[in-house]
Structure formats: structure tokens, C-alpha cells
Design a protein around this motif. Structure first.
Motif, short mmCIF file in Angstrom:
data_model
loop_
_atom_site.label_atom_id
_atom_site.label_comp_id
_atom_site.label_asym_id
_atom_site.label_seq_id
_atom_site.Cartn_x
_atom_site.Cartn_y
_atom_site.Cartn_z
N TYR A 72 75.02 45.31 -11.70
CA TYR A 72 73.69 45.29 -12.32
C TYR A 72 73.74 44.75 -13.74
CZ TYR A 72 72.00 47.90 -8.32
OH TYR A 72 71.67 48.26 -7.05
N GLY A 73 74.85 44.97 -14.42
CA GLY A 73 75.01 44.44 -15.78
C GLY A 73 75.03 42.92 -15.78
N ALA A 74 75.80 42.33 -14.87
CA ALA A 74 75.87 40.87 -14.80
C ALA A 74 74.52 40.28 -14.41
CB ALA A 74 76.94 40.44 -13.80
N ARG A 75 73.85 40.92 -13.47
CA ARG A 75 72.54 40.44 -13.05
C ARG A 75 71.51 40.61 -14.16
NH1 ARG A 75 69.82 39.69 -7.56
NH2 ARG A 75 71.80 38.69 -7.23
N GLY A 76 71.56 41.75 -14.86
CA GLY A 76 70.62 41.99 -15.95
C GLY A 76 70.85 41.06 -17.13
N VAL A 77 72.12 40.84 -17.48
CA VAL A 77 72.43 39.92 -18.58
C VAL A 77 72.02 38.50 -18.19
CG1 VAL A 77 74.31 38.85 -19.87
CG2 VAL A 77 74.24 41.32 -19.60
N GLY A 78 72.22 38.14 -16.92
CA GLY A 78 71.81 36.81 -16.46
C GLY A 78 70.31 36.62 -16.53
N CYS A 79 69.57 37.63 -16.08
CA CYS A 79 68.11 37.52 -16.09
C CYS A 79 67.55 37.60 -17.50
CB CYS A 79 67.52 38.63 -15.22
SG CYS A 79 65.74 38.60 -15.12
N GLY A 80 67.95 38.63 -18.24
CA GLY A 80 67.45 38.78 -19.62
C GLY A 80 67.94 37.66 -20.52
N GLY A 81 69.20 37.29 -20.37
CA GLY A 81 69.74 36.20 -21.16
C GLY A 81 69.09 34.87 -20.83
N GLY A 82 68.72 34.68 -19.57
CA GLY A 82 68.02 33.45 -19.19
C GLY A 82 66.65 33.37 -19.82
N ILE A 83 65.94 34.49 -19.85
CA ILE A 83 64.61 34.51 -20.48
C ILE A 83 64.73 34.24 -21.98
CG2 ILE A 83 62.65 36.01 -21.04
CD1 ILE A 83 63.10 37.30 -18.25
N ILE A 84 65.70 34.89 -22.62
CA ILE A 84 65.89 34.68 -24.07
C ILE A 84 66.35 33.24 -24.33
CG2 ILE A 84 67.35 35.34 -26.03
CD1 ILE A 84 67.25 38.21 -24.90
N ALA A 85 67.25 32.72 -23.49
CA ALA A 85 67.73 31.35 -23.67
C ALA A 85 66.59 30.34 -23.49
CB ALA A 85 68.85 31.05 -22.69
N ILE A 104 67.98 32.10 -14.14
CA ILE A 104 66.88 33.01 -13.78
C ILE A 104 66.53 32.86 -12.31
CG2 ILE A 104 64.43 33.48 -14.11
CD1 ILE A 104 64.82 32.84 -17.05
N SER A 105 66.48 31.65 -11.81
CA SER A 105 66.12 31.46 -10.40
C SER A 105 67.19 31.99 -9.46
CB SER A 105 65.83 29.99 -10.11
OG SER A 105 66.97 29.21 -10.35
N ALA A 106 68.45 32.05 -9.91
CA ALA A 106 69.51 32.62 -9.07
C ALA A 106 69.55 34.13 -9.16
CB ALA A 106 70.86 32.04 -9.48
N GLU A 107 69.36 34.68 -10.35
CA GLU A 107 69.51 36.13 -10.56
C GLU A 107 68.22 36.91 -10.29
OE1 GLU A 107 72.38 37.59 -11.11
OE2 GLU A 107 73.41 35.66 -11.20
N ALA A 108 67.08 36.34 -10.61
CA ALA A 108 65.80 37.03 -10.41
C ALA A 108 64.79 36.07 -9.81
CB ALA A 108 65.29 37.58 -11.74
N PRO A 109 64.88 35.82 -8.50
CA PRO A 109 63.97 34.84 -7.89
C PRO A 109 62.50 35.26 -7.96
CG PRO A 109 65.24 35.97 -6.21
CD PRO A 109 65.79 36.39 -7.53
N CYS A 110 62.23 36.54 -8.21
CA CYS A 110 60.84 36.98 -8.32
C CYS A 110 60.16 36.40 -9.55
CB CYS A 110 60.77 38.50 -8.33
SG CYS A 110 61.65 39.25 -9.70
N CYS A 111 60.95 35.98 -10.54
CA CYS A 111 60.37 35.37 -11.75
C CYS A 111 59.91 33.94 -11.50
CB CYS A 111 61.40 35.38 -12.88
SG CYS A 111 61.83 37.02 -13.46
N CYS A 112 60.39 33.33 -10.42
CA CYS A 112 60.07 31.93 -10.14
C CYS A 112 59.46 31.77 -8.75
CB CYS A 112 61.33 31.07 -10.25
SG CYS A 112 62.18 31.22 -11.82
N GLY A 147 71.47 32.00 -27.34
CA GLY A 147 70.86 31.81 -26.02
C GLY A 147 71.88 31.45 -24.97
N SER A 148 72.71 30.45 -25.25
CA SER A 148 73.72 30.05 -24.27
C SER A 148 74.85 31.09 -24.20
CB SER A 148 74.30 28.69 -24.63
OG SER A 148 73.32 27.70 -24.48
N GLY A 149 75.04 31.85 -25.26
CA GLY A 149 76.06 32.89 -25.25
C GLY A 149 75.74 33.99 -24.25
N LEU A 150 74.47 34.29 -24.05
CA LEU A 150 74.11 35.30 -23.06
C LEU A 150 74.36 34.79 -21.64
CD1 LEU A 150 70.89 36.70 -24.72
CD2 LEU A 150 73.07 37.87 -24.44
N ILE A 151 74.12 33.51 -21.39
CA ILE A 151 74.44 32.93 -20.10
C ILE A 151 75.96 32.93 -19.91
CG2 ILE A 151 74.33 30.83 -18.70
CD1 ILE A 151 71.66 30.23 -20.09
N PHE A 152 76.69 32.60 -20.97
CA PHE A 152 78.15 32.62 -20.95
C PHE A 152 78.65 34.03 -20.66
CE2 PHE A 152 82.37 32.72 -22.83
CZ PHE A 152 82.90 31.50 -22.45
N LEU A 153 78.04 35.04 -21.27
CA LEU A 153 78.43 36.43 -21.05
C LEU A 153 78.22 36.83 -19.59
CD1 LEU A 153 79.36 39.19 -22.13
CD2 LEU A 153 76.97 39.65 -22.69
#
Length: 162
Positions: free
Chosen positions: A16-29, A59-67, A111-117
Motif C-alpha cells: 500500500y505504501g508503494a501504491r500510495g506513494v505512486g498515486c500521491g506522488g503522481g498527483i504532486i508531480a 497515476i493511470s497504473a496505480e490508481a486507474p479510478c483517477c483516469c 515531483g520526480s523524486g516521489l515517482i522515483f521513491l
């Protein structure tokens, strides 16, 4: 379409951490990518566009409901979910780097650091669990011929005078 195969067992908080960081980091990025495009430097505009594209992919990979408005996102998300963790890790790390390389500023680094994380967390999941204490002790006390100690000691021994 087939359901994705279960990945190697990872702790629930890491999944859930990887998915949350991917989704939240994607929105911030994505937001920081728009902010990065408001400049007079053309290379930073390209970096901002790249960052927004990378954010949309994550975002489209981690949270498809956003797209939901994009037709292919559901199939893409299921395809990505079926990939091994190491492939997701490498992909997220690779798409996060060009924006920082093109225009190293605070907005692109954060922004890219969150995707990297997110990619790093998927990489840690790909490594799997650490071995048990007993397994690690057995591997450390291994006395099979040709182990590192024997090779180093024998190669440094003076030649025998026979």
C-alpha cells in the motif's frame, strides 16, 4: 482478460505504501510539472511536460479510478498489475530521471523524486524477505570447498619449496 498473478509475498504496508506513494506522488508531480512549465527556459518546459507525462503514466497504473475518462486505462492498469515488481521498479525509476536531468530544480527534484521513491519501494518488494536467522547463520558458517576464505588464504600463501 486474465486476472493478474499474485506477486511475491511482501508486507501489506509496503504494497500500500508503494501504491500510495505512486498515486500521491503522481498527483504532486503533475501539479509541479505544470508549475515547471511556467518559465522562459525551453528545456525546463520540456522537463515539465515530461514530468506531467510520467505522472500520468504512474497515476493511470496505480490508481486507474483517477483516469476513468481515458478508454485504455483499465486494460493498461491490469497489464501493469500483472508485471513483476522489478519491472515496475525499473520503469518508474527510468521515467523519473529525465525531468531531473533536463532541469534540476526544486519542483522537478521533488515531483520526480516521489515517482522515483515509488520505484525504489517496488524494487525493495522485488528483493523479497530477508532469510531467517538460522538460514543466514548456516550460509555464513558454510565450509564447502572453494569458499572465499580458502581462495584468499591459498592464493596468498608463499610457494612451497619442495
Amino acid at each position: 482478460m486474465a486476472t493478474p498473478q499474485p506477486q511475491t509475498e511482501a508486507p501489506w504496508w509496503m504494497k500500500y505504501g508503494a501504491r500510495g506513494v505512486g498515486c500521491g506522488g503522481g498527483i504532486i508531480a503533475m501539479g509541479l510539472g505544470v508549475f515547471n512549465c511556467i518559465t522562459i527556459y525551453p528545456i525546463c518546459i520540456v522537463a515539465g511536460i515530461w514530468q506531467m507525462l510520467a505522472a500520468f503514466i504512474v497515476i493511470s497504473a496505480e490508481a486507474p479510478c483517477c483516469c476513468m475518462f481515458v478508454d485504455f486505462v483499465q486494460q493498461y492498469s491490469m497489464w501493469v498489475e500483472g508485471r513483476p515488481h522489478w519491472q515496475k521498479a525499473v520503469f518508474y525509476i527510468v521515467i523519473a530521471l529525465p525531468a531531473v536531468i533536463l532541469c534540476p530544480g526544486l519542483s522537478t527534484i521533488f515531483g520526480s523524486g516521489l515517482i522515483f521513491l515509488s520505484g525504489v519501494l517496488y524494487g525493495l518488494m522485488a528483493l523479497g524477505k530477508k532469510g531467517s536467522r538460522e538460514d543466514m547463520m548456516a550460509a555464513a558458517q558454510s565450509t564447502r570447498p572453494g569458499n572465499m576464505k580458502d581462495i584468499l588464504v591459498d592464493s596468498e600463501a608463499p610457494p612451497s619449496s619442495a
